[in-house]
Design a protein around this motif. Structure first.
Motif, PDB file in Angstrom:
ATOM      1  N   GLY A  95      27.900  11.591 -23.936  1.00 28.87           N
ATOM      2  CA  GLY A  95      27.050  11.520 -22.770  1.00 28.87           C
ATOM      3  C   GLY A  95      27.434  12.573 -21.755  1.00 28.87           C
ATOM      4  O   GLY A  95      28.484  13.219 -21.874  1.00 28.87           O
ATOM      5  N   GLY A 139      24.038   9.108 -25.531  1.00 30.35           N
ATOM      6  CA  GLY A 139      23.834   8.042 -24.566  1.00 30.35           C
ATOM      7  C   GLY A 139      23.078   8.517 -23.340  1.00 30.35           C
ATOM      8  O   GLY A 139      23.069   9.698 -22.995  1.00 30.35           O
ATOM      9  N   GLY A 140      22.438   7.549 -22.669  1.00 25.03           N
ATOM     10  CA  GLY A 140      21.736   7.845 -21.416  1.00 25.03           C
ATOM     11  C   GLY A 140      20.272   7.486 -21.496  1.00 25.03           C
ATOM     12  O   GLY A 140      19.677   7.469 -22.584  1.00 25.03           O
ATOM     13  N   ALA A 184      18.237  12.827 -21.114  1.00 20.69           N
ATOM     14  CA  ALA A 184      19.082  12.179 -22.121  1.00 20.69           C
ATOM     15  C   ALA A 184      18.258  11.721 -23.322  1.00 20.69           C
ATOM     16  O   ALA A 184      18.694  11.854 -24.471  1.00 20.69           O
ATOM     17  CB  ALA A 184      19.816  10.996 -21.501  1.00 20.69           C
ATOM     18  N   GLN A 198      21.213   3.344 -21.629  1.00 23.25           N
ATOM     19  CA  GLN A 198      22.142   2.961 -20.581  1.00 23.25           C
ATOM     20  C   GLN A 198      21.387   2.137 -19.551  1.00 23.25           C
ATOM     21  O   GLN A 198      20.708   2.680 -18.678  1.00 23.25           O
ATOM     22  CB  GLN A 198      22.759   4.202 -19.933  1.00 23.25           C
ATOM     23  CG  GLN A 198      23.805   3.912 -18.874  1.00 23.25           C
ATOM     24  CD  GLN A 198      25.034   3.237 -19.459  1.00 23.25           C
ATOM     25  OE1 GLN A 198      25.490   3.590 -20.534  1.00 23.25           O
ATOM     26  NE2 GLN A 198      25.564   2.258 -18.741  1.00 23.25           N
TER      27      GLN A 198
END
Length: 301
Positions: A114, A181-182, A187, A201
């Motif tokens: 991330g 991730g994100g 992202a 997330q």
């Protein structure tokens, strides 16, 4: 599941974790391993500034050291960094650490990456916070090369340039899964175009269908059809009737009722769910994990 104890943000840490330590972490990982969980996960922060410490705490175990330790006391469960802020480190350093972890664990690594969000952390390490997205994009490319089969990986980019430098041991897996991730637009696009999977997330379940649709559109437009793992983080769980205040968002009840609710994630196009259990002690948590593995997970297949 993301493991407790190893990170203690006030968003999710339970009060009993304040006095917990390595023995508790090992016992919980072993319980998840025995219960058939797919992975256990560990977070990543190098240093937390004083202004954020009251909310985030400063307890963040190093993911490589922690997952390597847990690899030695578990047998089959995969080991996920959720997420490694890989832009804080040179990709050859990251590759050396995680390739060794994959080698030692017999191929159980899932590398979650991330962008990071703590400006002071980047500044202290001499990394440009404002360019972290672009650096992460290139770092993913560099890690693909450095974690691949070649002993002497090659990468020529704007931030990093290497060739003719050998690294062994190589990962045990022919291709280490790389999940991004994100939940920001950048992202999601990064996950779709550069990852083997997506780790959201904080997306509640009602936001997931639109996010998954965006992932699919990005991949279709790029002509990508390789297998791709879509993840989700569920609501907090508690099997049975708690008899104590577990919070308004917690999904609780009999195993079949919990399983019925969780099956909605598959209908959205989710492939793996990350769960978190409310608990007042290590024993209560391990009981919840074992019960989930025995009574809920089989109902999800």
């Amino acid at each position: 599941m993301q493991l407790p104890v190893q990170s203690r943000s006030t968003i999710y840490a339970e009060p009993w974790e304040a006095d917990a330590g390595p023995g508790d972490l090992v016992a919980i990982a072993r319980t998840a391993d025995a219960a058939g969980f797919d992975y256990v996960a560990c977070c990543d922060h190098v240093a937390v500034p004083r202004r954020l410490a009251p909310a985030m705490s400063t307890v963040w175990y190093d993911p490589v050291a922690t997952l390597a330790h847990l690899a030695g006391v578990t047998g089959r469960v995969r080991l996920l960094s959720h997420v490694a802020i890989v832009g804080l480190r040179h990709p050859l350093v990251t590759a050396k650490q995680y390739a060794t972890l994959d080698h030692l664990s017999g191929g159980r690594l899932v590398l979650g990456v991330g962008a990071g969000h703590v400006r002071e952390e980047f500044e202290a390490l001499g990394v440009d916070f404002g360019q972290r997205g672009a650096v992460l994009d290139e770092t993913i490319d560099a890690l693909r090369a450095a974690l691949g089969p070649d002993e002497f990986p090659v990468h020529h980019g704007k931030a990093y340039d290497f060739e003719g430098l050998g690294q062994r041991p190589r990962p045990a897996q022919p291709r280490v899964p790389l999940w991004v991730g994100g939940s920001s637009s950048a992202a999601v696009r990064r996950a779709a175009l550069k990852g083997d999977g997506w780790l959201p997330q904080g997306d509640p379940r009602h936001r997931l269908p639109a996010q998954i649709d965006r992932l699919r559109r990005f991949r279709a437009q790029a002509g990508l059809d390789a297998p791709f793992t879509v993840g989700a983080i569920t609501e907090p769980l508690y099997l049975g009737e708690p008899g104590w205040d577990v919070g308004p968002r917690t999904l609780c009840g009999a195993p079949e009722a919990v399983a019925d609710s969780l099956r909605a994630y598959r209908a959205m196009g989710v492939h793996q769910i990350q769960v978190r259990f409310r608990s007042r002690s290590r024993a209560e948590l391990t009981d919840q994990i074992a019960a989930f593995g025995a009574e809920v997970a089989p109902r999800l297949d």
